[in-house]
Motif scaffolding. Structure first.
Motif, PDB file in Angstrom:
ATOM      1  N   ALA A  78       0.810  -1.223   0.000  1.00  0.00           N
ATOM      2  CA  ALA A  78       0.000   0.000   0.000  1.00  0.00           C
ATOM      3  C   ALA A  78       0.847   1.279   0.000  1.00  0.00           C
ATOM      4  O   ALA A  78       0.312   2.369  -0.180  1.00  0.00           O
ATOM      5  CB  ALA A  78      -0.921   0.008   1.218  1.00  0.00           C
ATOM      6  N   ASN A  79       2.159   1.132   0.215  1.00  0.00           N
ATOM      7  CA  ASN A  79       3.027   2.312   0.265  1.00  0.00           C
ATOM      8  C   ASN A  79       3.998   2.323  -0.900  1.00  0.00           C
ATOM      9  O   ASN A  79       4.309   1.292  -1.500  1.00  0.00           O
ATOM     10  CB  ASN A  79       3.814   2.329   1.584  1.00  0.00           C
ATOM     11  CG  ASN A  79       2.976   2.815   2.757  1.00  0.00           C
ATOM     12  OD1 ASN A  79       2.848   4.010   2.987  1.00  0.00           O
ATOM     13  ND2 ASN A  79       2.383   1.866   3.491  1.00  0.00           N
ATOM     14  N   GLU A  80       4.505   3.501  -1.193  1.00  0.00           N
ATOM     15  CA  GLU A  80       5.409   3.665  -2.324  1.00  0.00           C
ATOM     16  C   GLU A  80       6.847   3.396  -1.899  1.00  0.00           C
ATOM     17  O   GLU A  80       7.289   3.849  -0.826  1.00  0.00           O
ATOM     18  CB  GLU A  80       5.287   5.087  -2.876  1.00  0.00           C
ATOM     19  CG  GLU A  80       6.084   5.318  -4.148  1.00  0.00           C
ATOM     20  CD  GLU A  80       5.861   6.702  -4.715  1.00  0.00           C
ATOM     21  OE1 GLU A  80       6.620   7.097  -5.616  1.00  0.00           O
ATOM     22  OE2 GLU A  80       4.926   7.394  -4.252  1.00  0.00           O
ATOM     23  N   GLY A  82      10.579   3.812  -1.330  1.00  0.00           N
ATOM     24  CA  GLY A  82      11.338   5.035  -1.129  1.00  0.00           C
ATOM     25  C   GLY A  82      10.765   5.918  -0.039  1.00  0.00           C
ATOM     26  O   GLY A  82      11.456   6.798   0.476  1.00  0.00           O
ATOM     27  N   SER A  83       9.502   5.681   0.330  1.00  0.00           N
ATOM     28  CA  SER A  83       8.910   6.487   1.399  1.00  0.00           C
ATOM     29  C   SER A  83       9.419   5.997   2.744  1.00  0.00           C
ATOM     30  O   SER A  83       9.864   4.850   2.882  1.00  0.00           O
ATOM     31  CB  SER A  83       7.383   6.387   1.353  1.00  0.00           C
ATOM     32  OG  SER A  83       6.958   5.076   1.664  1.00  0.00           O
ATOM     33  N   ALA A  84       9.352   6.863   3.738  1.00  0.00           N
ATOM     34  CA  ALA A  84       9.817   6.497   5.080  1.00  0.00           C
ATOM     35  C   ALA A  84       8.996   5.344   5.636  1.00  0.00           C
ATOM     36  O   ALA A  84       9.535   4.441   6.300  1.00  0.00           O
ATOM     37  CB  ALA A  84       9.718   7.713   6.011  1.00  0.00           C
ATOM     38  N   GLU A  85       7.673   5.371   5.384  1.00  0.00           N
ATOM     39  CA  GLU A  85       6.803   4.299   5.880  1.00  0.00           C
ATOM     40  C   GLU A  85       7.197   2.968   5.248  1.00  0.00           C
ATOM     41  O   GLU A  85       7.257   1.935   5.929  1.00  0.00           O
ATOM     42  CB  GLU A  85       5.334   4.599   5.565  1.00  0.00           C
ATOM     43  CG  GLU A  85       4.748   5.779   6.308  1.00  0.00           C
ATOM     44  CD  GLU A  85       5.082   7.118   5.644  1.00  0.00           C
ATOM     45  OE1 GLU A  85       5.782   7.105   4.587  1.00  0.00           O
ATOM     46  OE2 GLU A  85       4.677   8.155   6.186  1.00  0.00           O
ATOM     47  N   TYR A  86       7.464   2.996   3.960  1.00  0.00           N
ATOM     48  CA  TYR A  86       7.836   1.764   3.259  1.00  0.00           C
ATOM     49  C   TYR A  86       9.119   1.177   3.858  1.00  0.00           C
ATOM     50  O   TYR A  86       9.192  -0.025   4.153  1.00  0.00           O
ATOM     51  CB  TYR A  86       8.034   2.032   1.766  1.00  0.00           C
ATOM     52  CG  TYR A  86       8.261   0.777   0.948  1.00  0.00           C
ATOM     53  CD1 TYR A  86       7.203   0.182   0.274  1.00  0.00           C
ATOM     54  CD2 TYR A  86       9.524   0.192   0.847  1.00  0.00           C
ATOM     55  CE1 TYR A  86       7.397  -0.985  -0.479  1.00  0.00           C
ATOM     56  CE2 TYR A  86       9.729  -0.957   0.112  1.00  0.00           C
ATOM     57  CZ  TYR A  86       8.664  -1.542  -0.555  1.00  0.00           C
ATOM     58  OH  TYR A  86       8.854  -2.695  -1.280  1.00  0.00           O
ATOM     59  N   ASP A  87      10.118   2.021   4.033  1.00  0.00           N
ATOM     60  CA  ASP A  87      11.396   1.551   4.577  1.00  0.00           C
ATOM     61  C   ASP A  87      11.216   0.972   5.968  1.00  0.00           C
ATOM     62  O   ASP A  87      11.841  -0.041   6.317  1.00  0.00           O
ATOM     63  CB  ASP A  87      12.404   2.696   4.616  1.00  0.00           C
ATOM     64  CG  ASP A  87      12.846   3.126   3.222  1.00  0.00           C
ATOM     65  OD1 ASP A  87      12.585   2.367   2.258  1.00  0.00           O
ATOM     66  OD2 ASP A  87      13.436   4.215   3.095  1.00  0.00           O
ATOM     67  N   GLN A  88      10.349   1.590   6.785  1.00  0.00           N
ATOM     68  CA  GLN A  88      10.109   1.104   8.143  1.00  0.00           C
ATOM     69  C   GLN A  88       9.497  -0.295   8.108  1.00  0.00           C
ATOM     70  O   GLN A  88       9.948  -1.205   8.816  1.00  0.00           O
ATOM     71  CB  GLN A  88       9.163   2.053   8.885  1.00  0.00           C
ATOM     72  CG  GLN A  88       8.715   1.523  10.254  1.00  0.00           C
ATOM     73  CD  GLN A  88       7.458   2.201  10.762  1.00  0.00           C
ATOM     74  OE1 GLN A  88       7.220   3.357  10.437  1.00  0.00           O
ATOM     75  NE2 GLN A  88       6.652   1.488  11.537  1.00  0.00           N
ATOM     76  N   ILE A 127      12.698 -14.716  -0.751  1.00  0.00           N
ATOM     77  CA  ILE A 127      11.611 -14.397  -1.679  1.00  0.00           C
ATOM     78  C   ILE A 127      11.021 -13.024  -1.358  1.00  0.00           C
ATOM     79  O   ILE A 127      10.807 -12.195  -2.249  1.00  0.00           O
ATOM     80  CB  ILE A 127      10.528 -15.492  -1.628  1.00  0.00           C
ATOM     81  CG1 ILE A 127      11.095 -16.810  -2.188  1.00  0.00           C
ATOM     82  CG2 ILE A 127       9.291 -15.073  -2.422  1.00  0.00           C
ATOM     83  CD1 ILE A 127      10.201 -18.010  -1.975  1.00  0.00           C
ATOM     84  N   ASP A 128      10.755 -12.762  -0.063  1.00  0.00           N
ATOM     85  CA  ASP A 128      10.222 -11.452   0.327  1.00  0.00           C
ATOM     86  C   ASP A 128      11.256 -10.343   0.114  1.00  0.00           C
ATOM     87  O   ASP A 128      10.909  -9.216  -0.258  1.00  0.00           O
ATOM     88  CB  ASP A 128       9.790 -11.482   1.801  1.00  0.00           C
ATOM     89  CG  ASP A 128       8.362 -11.976   1.973  1.00  0.00           C
ATOM     90  OD1 ASP A 128       7.673 -12.189   0.952  1.00  0.00           O
ATOM     91  OD2 ASP A 128       7.936 -12.166   3.122  1.00  0.00           O
ATOM     92  N   TYR A 129      12.523 -10.681   0.353  1.00  0.00           N
ATOM     93  CA  TYR A 129      13.578  -9.688   0.181  1.00  0.00           C
ATOM     94  C   TYR A 129      13.629  -9.206  -1.264  1.00  0.00           C
ATOM     95  O   TYR A 129      13.675  -7.998  -1.540  1.00  0.00           O
ATOM     96  CB  TYR A 129      14.921 -10.291   0.587  1.00  0.00           C
ATOM     97  CG  TYR A 129      16.113  -9.386   0.365  1.00  0.00           C
ATOM     98  CD1 TYR A 129      16.367  -8.315   1.221  1.00  0.00           C
ATOM     99  CD2 TYR A 129      16.995  -9.606  -0.699  1.00  0.00           C
ATOM    100  CE1 TYR A 129      17.459  -7.479   1.020  1.00  0.00           C
ATOM    101  CE2 TYR A 129      18.088  -8.782  -0.901  1.00  0.00           C
ATOM    102  CZ  TYR A 129      18.318  -7.714  -0.035  1.00  0.00           C
ATOM    103  OH  TYR A 129      19.395  -6.893  -0.240  1.00  0.00           O
ATOM    104  N   LEU A 130      13.599 -10.143  -2.200  1.00  0.00           N
ATOM    105  CA  LEU A 130      13.672  -9.765  -3.609  1.00  0.00           C
ATOM    106  C   LEU A 130      12.396  -9.085  -4.085  1.00  0.00           C
ATOM    107  O   LEU A 130      12.419  -8.282  -5.013  1.00  0.00           O
ATOM    108  CB  LEU A 130      13.960 -11.004  -4.465  1.00  0.00           C
ATOM    109  CG  LEU A 130      15.362 -11.591  -4.290  1.00  0.00           C
ATOM    110  CD1 LEU A 130      15.511 -12.893  -5.066  1.00  0.00           C
ATOM    111  CD2 LEU A 130      16.433 -10.593  -4.731  1.00  0.00           C
ATOM    112  N   ALA A 131      11.284  -9.412  -3.422  1.00  0.00           N
ATOM    113  CA  ALA A 131      10.016  -8.791  -3.813  1.00  0.00           C
ATOM    114  C   ALA A 131       9.901  -7.364  -3.293  1.00  0.00           C
ATOM    115  O   ALA A 131       9.300  -6.499  -3.950  1.00  0.00           O
ATOM    116  CB  ALA A 131       8.848  -9.633  -3.306  1.00  0.00           C
ATOM    117  N   TYR A 132      10.480  -7.083  -2.121  1.00  0.00           N
ATOM    118  CA  TYR A 132      10.203  -5.805  -1.459  1.00  0.00           C
ATOM    119  C   TYR A 132      11.423  -4.932  -1.180  1.00  0.00           C
ATOM    120  O   TYR A 132      11.260  -3.749  -0.844  1.00  0.00           O
ATOM    121  CB  TYR A 132       9.476  -6.057  -0.137  1.00  0.00           C
ATOM    122  CG  TYR A 132       8.094  -6.619  -0.313  1.00  0.00           C
ATOM    123  CD1 TYR A 132       7.057  -5.818  -0.796  1.00  0.00           C
ATOM    124  CD2 TYR A 132       7.801  -7.941  -0.023  1.00  0.00           C
ATOM    125  CE1 TYR A 132       5.772  -6.318  -0.970  1.00  0.00           C
ATOM    126  CE2 TYR A 132       6.520  -8.463  -0.191  1.00  0.00           C
ATOM    127  CZ  TYR A 132       5.517  -7.649  -0.664  1.00  0.00           C
ATOM    128  OH  TYR A 132       4.250  -8.135  -0.853  1.00  0.00           O
TER     129      TYR A 132
END
Length: 440
Positions: A78-80, A82-88, A127-132
């Motif tokens: 749901a987040n973009e 590069g955003s702070a929320e995404y990185d968190q 798998i999650d690492y490469l996806a996100y």
């Protein structure tokens, strides 16, 4: 004084028990709230109570982890990037994977079953690492994939097979000196995918077959699959490892799998391997080595030995067929047919053996002074090709093409009539062939 100390200790223990009971009660309550919210797809309300559970009592329920993955990946989606929320949320997701890997042995000790092994969980993390991951680290991803696949073997997640080779190829693009590593990685993943496919349930087989097909396509498109490259890699190393049986067997397997048995590296590896331990595969290699030197009799001697040393009937057929092809190239037609028939005695459905016999006959169709009778050989040739595709669908395309080619050389009904033959009559092809066929 002693009574006061005992009373103080008792109150302290009572307080600790009360705190522990309070923690357990909070954990149970938060676990229930977050789990029900996840089941309802309400990840926003599930997040806060779930964080309390994963912090204070991660071993309470295994579904705390599976719920967490659902919550965090939904937030990442749901987040973009590069955003702070995404990185968190990405950091929390990776931390959650690490925590699961850490606690899996304790879940196992507590009797929890049907959960991944630590190595399997590492594969899921990959798998999650490469996806996100905002910017995936290829070396890190490769290291995780390698660790997971080497531990899990055929039990690896299908995607991990692919990512392992995909990351290896990416490393190869960055450093061309890693070609041998890439080839070995592909062969390992391909072998394990085959093993997984062999034992997979019917509804899972298409998934593993898809992975296998993707691995093959990736390898072919990598540019590392040509025989010349393999010769350049393994040629010098065979000499360096001529006393290393394990390495020599590995080279033989690689070159055989890649259909590069005509390379000098294969012949040399077979020769050195045979000196240490005569095996069926080493004997085949020695046979090909002798053939390349023009010593057909020596080649056949090794091929015969390879058949004797081989225990598997299908592989015996392959080795007899290899002998037949060598003899065909040396224009020893009758002897070549004998080995093709020997191949069929080990595997009656070996379509290539029938195709080879058809080619043998087509290479020497003349047995009579009458050119019309000689053309009847092509009826027999078509018989062999029809038989080939009836027993082995994998050769149908080649057989059909050869049938189309050779059918144009059969005699006309008018020419046969002049010789006293009609449709349905039997005719024996003479000379070294000595087989009967039917006029049509």
């Amino acid at each position: 004084m002693k009574i006061k100390k005992l009373l103080a200790v008792g109150l302290l223990l009572l307080g600790t028990s009360a705190v522990s009971a309070q923690v357990d009660e909070n954990c149970l309550s938060n676990s229930s709230i977050s789990h029900e919210s996840v089941k309802a797809g309400n990840f926003k309300d599930a997040y806060a109570p779930w964080k309390e559970v994963i912090k204070d009592c991660p071993l309470l329920r295994y579904y705390t982890f599976t719920d967490g993955f659902k919550i965090l990946t939904s937030f990442l989606d749901a987040n973009e990037k590069g955003s702070a929320e995404y990185d968190q949320y990405f950091i929390e997701l990776m931390d959650l994977h690490d925590k699961r890997i850490e606690f899996i042995p304790q879940f196992n000790a507590n009797g929890v079953t049907n959960i991944p092994t630590p190595a399997g969980a590492l594969g899921l993390k990959l798998i999650d690492y490469l996806a996100y991951a905002p910017t995936p680290d290829v070396n890190q991803a490769y290291a995780w994939a390698k660790e997971s696949i080497e531990a899990e073997r055929e039990n690896s997640q299908p995607a991990v097979f692919f990512y392992f080779v995909n990351m290896s190829e990416t490393k190869l693009q960055q450093d061309p000196s890693l070609k041998e590593t890439f080839i070995n990685d592909y062969l390992l993943a391909s072998q394990l995918a085959d093993e997984a496919l062999a034992v997979a349930k019917d509804n899972h087989k298409p998934v593993y077959q898809g992975v296998k097909d993707n691995l093959t396509a990736l390898f072919i498109n990598s540019g590392a699959a040509d025989c010349e490259s393999l010769q350049n890699i393994y040629g010098p190393k065979v000499e360096e490892n001529k006393d290393n049986l394990e390495y020599l067997k590995k080279v033989l397997e690689i070159l055989k799998n890649m259909r590069c048995t005509d390379q000098e590296a294969y012949a040399q590896a077979a020769f050195y391997s045979y000196q240490i331990e005569p095996t069926a595969e080493a004997a085949v290699g020695c046979g090909l080595r002798a053939y390349k030197k023009g010593d057909i009799n020596e080649a056949i001697k090794f091929f015969d030995e390879s058949i004797e040393l081989e225990a598997d009937a299908t592989k015996k057929a392959e080795k007899a067929y290899a002998s037949a092809t060598v003899l065909f190239s040396a224009k020893r037609l009758s002897q070549s047919r004998s080995y093709a028939l020997k191949a069929l005695s080990y595997d009656a459905n070996y379509g290539n053996a029938y195709i080879l016999i058809a080619k043998l006959y087509a290479s020497s169709p003349n047995w009579s002074d009458d050119p019309i009778l000689n053309k009847c050989t092509y009826f027999l040739i078509v018989d062999k090709l029809q038989r080939a595709k009836s027993v082995d669908s994998s050769v149908s395309s080649e057989a059909n093409e050869l049938i189309r080619l050779y059918s144009q050389y059969t005699p006309s009904a008018q020419d046969l009539f002049m010789l006293g033959y009609k449709k349905g009559d039997s005719i024996t092809i003479g000379g070294w062939i000595g087989e009967s066929t039917t006029i049509r």
